[in-house]
Scaffold this motif. Structure first.
Motif, PDB file in Angstrom:
ATOM      1  N   TYR A  36       0.835  -1.207   0.000  1.00 17.27           N
ATOM      2  CA  TYR A  36       0.000   0.000   0.000  1.00 17.27           C
ATOM      3  C   TYR A  36       0.866   1.252   0.000  1.00 17.27           C
ATOM      4  O   TYR A  36       0.563   2.229  -0.681  1.00 17.27           O
ATOM      5  N   LEU A  37       1.946   1.240   0.779  1.00 18.42           N
ATOM      6  CA  LEU A  37       2.841   2.398   0.825  1.00 18.42           C
ATOM      7  C   LEU A  37       3.451   2.654  -0.543  1.00 18.42           C
ATOM      8  O   LEU A  37       3.566   3.808  -0.977  1.00 18.42           O
ATOM      9  N   ASP A  38       3.863   1.583  -1.237  1.00 17.34           N
ATOM     10  CA  ASP A  38       4.387   1.737  -2.588  1.00 17.34           C
ATOM     11  C   ASP A  38       3.324   2.332  -3.506  1.00 17.34           C
ATOM     12  O   ASP A  38       3.605   3.248  -4.280  1.00 17.34           O
ATOM     13  N   TYR A  39       2.123   1.812  -3.425  1.00 21.51           N
ATOM     14  CA  TYR A  39       1.033   2.271  -4.281  1.00 21.51           C
ATOM     15  C   TYR A  39       0.766   3.766  -4.082  1.00 21.51           C
ATOM     16  O   TYR A  39       0.593   4.509  -5.041  1.00 21.51           O
ATOM     17  N   TYR A  40       0.732   4.210  -2.828  1.00 18.84           N
ATOM     18  CA  TYR A  40       0.431   5.605  -2.525  1.00 18.84           C
ATOM     19  C   TYR A  40       1.685   6.487  -2.477  1.00 18.84           C
ATOM     20  O   TYR A  40       1.595   7.673  -2.187  1.00 18.84           O
ATOM     21  N   ARG A  41       2.843   5.895  -2.718  1.00 20.73           N
ATOM     22  CA  ARG A  41       4.131   6.622  -2.712  1.00 20.73           C
ATOM     23  C   ARG A  41       4.369   7.329  -1.374  1.00 20.73           C
ATOM     24  O   ARG A  41       4.673   8.512  -1.306  1.00 20.73           O
ATOM     25  N   ILE A  42       4.191   6.564  -0.307  1.00 19.37           N
ATOM     26  CA  ILE A  42       4.388   7.065   1.053  1.00 19.37           C
ATOM     27  C   ILE A  42       5.492   6.233   1.697  1.00 19.37           C
ATOM     28  O   ILE A  42       5.594   5.035   1.464  1.00 19.37           O
TER      29      ILE A  42
ATOM     30  N   THR B 153       9.320   2.816   6.609  1.00 25.16           N
ATOM     31  CA  THR B 153       9.209   2.638   8.046  1.00 25.16           C
ATOM     32  C   THR B 153       7.772   2.262   8.378  1.00 25.16           C
ATOM     33  O   THR B 153       6.837   2.875   7.878  1.00 25.16           O
ATOM     34  N   ILE B 154       7.636   1.234   9.212  1.00 23.26           N
ATOM     35  CA  ILE B 154       6.321   0.863   9.704  1.00 23.26           C
ATOM     36  C   ILE B 154       6.310   1.084  11.213  1.00 23.26           C
ATOM     37  O   ILE B 154       7.177   0.573  11.924  1.00 23.26           O
TER      38      ILE B 154
ATOM     39  N   VAL C 114       9.682  -0.308  12.742  1.00 21.50           N
ATOM     40  CA  VAL C 114      10.339  -1.356  11.962  1.00 21.50           C
ATOM     41  C   VAL C 114      10.756  -0.753  10.625  1.00 21.50           C
ATOM     42  O   VAL C 114       9.917  -0.191   9.907  1.00 21.50           O
ATOM     43  N   ARG C 115      12.054  -0.840  10.307  1.00 18.05           N
ATOM     44  CA  ARG C 115      12.555  -0.355   9.012  1.00 18.05           C
ATOM     45  C   ARG C 115      12.555  -1.520   8.040  1.00 18.05           C
ATOM     46  O   ARG C 115      13.051  -2.593   8.349  1.00 18.05           O
ATOM     47  N   MET C 116      11.993  -1.299   6.870  1.00 23.32           N
ATOM     48  CA  MET C 116      11.960  -2.318   5.827  1.00 23.32           C
ATOM     49  C   MET C 116      12.340  -1.626   4.521  1.00 23.32           C
ATOM     50  O   MET C 116      11.514  -0.953   3.923  1.00 23.32           O
TER      51      MET C 116
ATOM     52  N   GLU D 115       6.111   6.063   5.179  1.00 21.21           N
ATOM     53  CA  GLU D 115       5.821   5.598   6.534  1.00 21.21           C
ATOM     54  C   GLU D 115       4.371   5.136   6.623  1.00 21.21           C
ATOM     55  O   GLU D 115       3.464   5.839   6.190  1.00 21.21           O
ATOM     56  N   GLY D 116       4.181   3.946   7.202  1.00 28.02           N
ATOM     57  CA  GLY D 116       2.852   3.396   7.391  1.00 28.02           C
ATOM     58  C   GLY D 116       2.666   2.949   8.832  1.00 28.02           C
ATOM     59  O   GLY D 116       3.623   2.908   9.617  1.00 28.02           O
ATOM     60  N   TYR D 117       1.452   2.592   9.168  1.00 29.72           N
ATOM     61  CA  TYR D 117       1.095   2.291  10.549  1.00 29.72           C
ATOM     62  C   TYR D 117       0.304   0.988  10.606  1.00 29.72           C
ATOM     63  O   TYR D 117      -0.557   0.744   9.772  1.00 29.72           O
ATOM     64  N   MET D 118       0.633   0.166  11.598  1.00 29.26           N
ATOM     65  CA  MET D 118      -0.088  -1.083  11.795  1.00 29.26           C
ATOM     66  C   MET D 118      -0.513  -1.171  13.248  1.00 29.26           C
ATOM     67  O   MET D 118       0.299  -0.971  14.154  1.00 29.26           O
ATOM     68  N   LEU D 119      -1.793  -1.455  13.452  1.00 31.10           N
ATOM     69  CA  LEU D 119      -2.347  -1.591  14.792  1.00 31.10           C
ATOM     70  C   LEU D 119      -2.809  -3.025  14.946  1.00 31.10           C
ATOM     71  O   LEU D 119      -3.675  -3.485  14.208  1.00 31.10           O
ATOM     72  N   SER D 120      -2.190  -3.749  15.894  1.00 27.87           N
ATOM     73  CA  SER D 120      -2.518  -5.154  16.133  1.00 27.87           C
ATOM     74  C   SER D 120      -3.209  -5.312  17.477  1.00 27.87           C
ATOM     75  O   SER D 120      -2.733  -4.788  18.488  1.00 27.87           O
ATOM     76  N   PHE D 121      -4.296  -6.048  17.460  1.00 29.33           N
ATOM     77  CA  PHE D 121      -5.016  -6.382  18.684  1.00 29.33           C
ATOM     78  C   PHE D 121      -4.580  -7.781  19.090  1.00 29.33           C
ATOM     79  O   PHE D 121      -4.878  -8.759  18.404  1.00 29.33           O
ATOM     80  N   ASN D 122      -3.828  -7.863  20.188  1.00 28.18           N
ATOM     81  CA  ASN D 122      -3.228  -9.125  20.625  1.00 28.18           C
ATOM     82  C   ASN D 122      -3.841  -9.513  21.963  1.00 28.18           C
ATOM     83  O   ASN D 122      -3.777  -8.752  22.928  1.00 28.18           O
TER      84      ASN D 122
END
Length: 131
Positions: free
Chosen positions: A92-98, A125-126, A119-121, A100-107
């Motif tokens: 999605y980040l590639d698609y939108y040319r962004i 950055t995520i 996390v750097r990938m 930094e993205g964000y992930m919210l996990s419910f654990n």
């Protein structure tokens, strides 16, 4: 957005953290959007499951003060599932040319570590938040 996630982790943990009720992903999205709405109050918008040109769907896109934020929401089902979520977010980040993205996990594991980490990938950055 990072600060929003950091504060969401704290408030969600305080209010819902010890609850063992059956939890579904739609509930997590509603909790997050209820938290987000007064923050962007009149200054921004959010879109749910926005469809890209290649028919893929992002979880939440937030437009706020001229910036766009992509947020992927997941229920924790282990490291492998989490890594697939990261890859999905990178697409999605590639698609939108962004960058930094964000992930919210419910654990809901008893030994989970709540909080926010970066996390750097590659060149992206995520920011991952776990509640």
């Amino acid at each position: 957005m990072r600060l929003v996630l950091e504060k969401f982790v704290v408030h969600f943990t305080d209010i819902y953290g010890k609850n063992d009720e059956k939890f579904i992903e739609a509930c997590g999205r509603k909790f997050f959007l209820l938290y987000l709405k007064p923050i962007i109050n009149g200054v921004g918008n959010y879109y749910l499951e926005a469809q890209t040109r290649d028919a893929r769907r992002t979880d939440v896109i937030v437009d706020y003060r001229g910036e766009q934020f992509i947020v992927e929401l997941k229920i924790w089902h282990g490291n492998e599932y989490n890594e697939r979520g990261e890859e999905q977010l990178l697409d999605y980040l590639d698609y939108y040319r962004i960058r930094e993205g964000y992930m919210l996990s419910f654990n809901f594991n008893k030994k989970k570590e709540t909080g926010v980490k970066e996390v750097r990938m590659g060149d992206k950055t995520i920011v991952e938040a776990v509640v």
